[in-house]
Write a protein that holds these residues in place. Sequence first.
Motif, PDB file in Angstrom:
ATOM      1  N   LYS A   1       0.835  -1.204   0.000  1.00 40.57           N
ATOM      2  CA  LYS A   1       0.000   0.000   0.000  1.00 40.57           C
ATOM      3  C   LYS A   1       0.871   1.257   0.000  1.00 40.57           C
ATOM      4  CE  LYS A   1      -3.814   2.261   2.322  1.00 40.57           C
ATOM      5  NZ  LYS A   1      -4.770   2.226   3.426  1.00 40.57           N
ATOM      6  N   VAL A   2       1.928   1.239   0.797  1.00 42.67           N
ATOM      7  CA  VAL A   2       2.805   2.399   0.919  1.00 42.67           C
ATOM      8  C   VAL A   2       3.625   2.618  -0.355  1.00 42.67           C
ATOM      9  CG1 VAL A   2       4.830   3.282   2.171  1.00 42.67           C
ATOM     10  CG2 VAL A   2       2.948   2.251   3.431  1.00 42.67           C
ATOM     11  N   SER A   3       4.255   1.547  -0.861  1.00 44.00           N
ATOM     12  CA  SER A   3       5.207   1.708  -1.965  1.00 44.00           C
ATOM     13  C   SER A   3       4.624   1.407  -3.343  1.00 44.00           C
ATOM     14  CB  SER A   3       6.400   0.774  -1.741  1.00 44.00           C
ATOM     15  OG  SER A   3       6.004  -0.573  -1.878  1.00 44.00           O
ATOM     16  N   GLY A   4       3.448   0.831  -3.383  1.00 44.59           N
ATOM     17  CA  GLY A   4       2.866   0.447  -4.667  1.00 44.59           C
ATOM     18  C   GLY A   4       3.345  -0.915  -5.138  1.00 44.59           C
ATOM     19  N   GLY A   5       4.109  -1.632  -4.300  1.00 48.00           N
ATOM     20  CA  GLY A   5       4.573  -2.980  -4.602  1.00 48.00           C
ATOM     21  C   GLY A   5       5.749  -3.023  -5.547  1.00 48.00           C
ATOM     22  N   GLY A   6       6.516  -4.119  -5.484  1.00 46.55           N
ATOM     23  CA  GLY A   6       7.626  -4.368  -6.394  1.00 46.55           C
ATOM     24  C   GLY A   6       8.567  -3.195  -6.631  1.00 46.55           C
ATOM     25  N   LYS A   7       9.575  -3.407  -7.445  1.00 49.04           N
ATOM     26  CA  LYS A   7      10.538  -2.345  -7.757  1.00 49.04           C
ATOM     27  C   LYS A   7       9.882  -1.277  -8.617  1.00 49.04           C
ATOM     28  CE  LYS A   7      14.683  -5.097  -7.498  1.00 49.04           C
ATOM     29  NZ  LYS A   7      15.777  -5.740  -8.209  1.00 49.04           N
ATOM     30  N   LYS A   8      10.198  -0.058  -8.313  1.00 45.66           N
ATOM     31  CA  LYS A   8       9.739   1.077  -9.112  1.00 45.66           C
ATOM     32  C   LYS A   8      10.959   1.777  -9.682  1.00 45.66           C
ATOM     33  CE  LYS A   8       5.481   0.402  -8.097  1.00 45.66           C
ATOM     34  NZ  LYS A   8       4.599  -0.193  -9.046  1.00 45.66           N
ATOM     35  N   HIS A   9      10.870   2.193 -10.902  1.00 45.82           N
ATOM     36  CA  HIS A   9      12.004   2.843 -11.571  1.00 45.82           C
ATOM     37  C   HIS A   9      11.954   4.329 -11.384  1.00 45.82           C
ATOM     38  CE1 HIS A   9      13.103  -0.892 -13.446  1.00 45.82           C
ATOM     39  NE2 HIS A   9      11.833  -1.080 -13.729  1.00 45.82           N
TER      40      HIS A   9
END
Length: 52
Positions: free
Chosen positions: A44-52
């Motif tokens: 919920k906080v990070s939006g899941g998985g790796k973000k570029h």
Amino acid sequence: MSRGDKSSYTDKQKRQAKHIEESYEKKGTPPAEAKRRAWATENKVSGGGKKH
């Protein structure tokens, strides 16, 4: 990638999830539930998985 695979998360996201999990366990949440909630919170906080 199978469900539950945490390889697409950064080290920071994994670290944050671990801290959240420990916090839930301190409050008396069973370990399996604490882990599930911790990852749900991190997603919920990070939006899941790796973000570029």
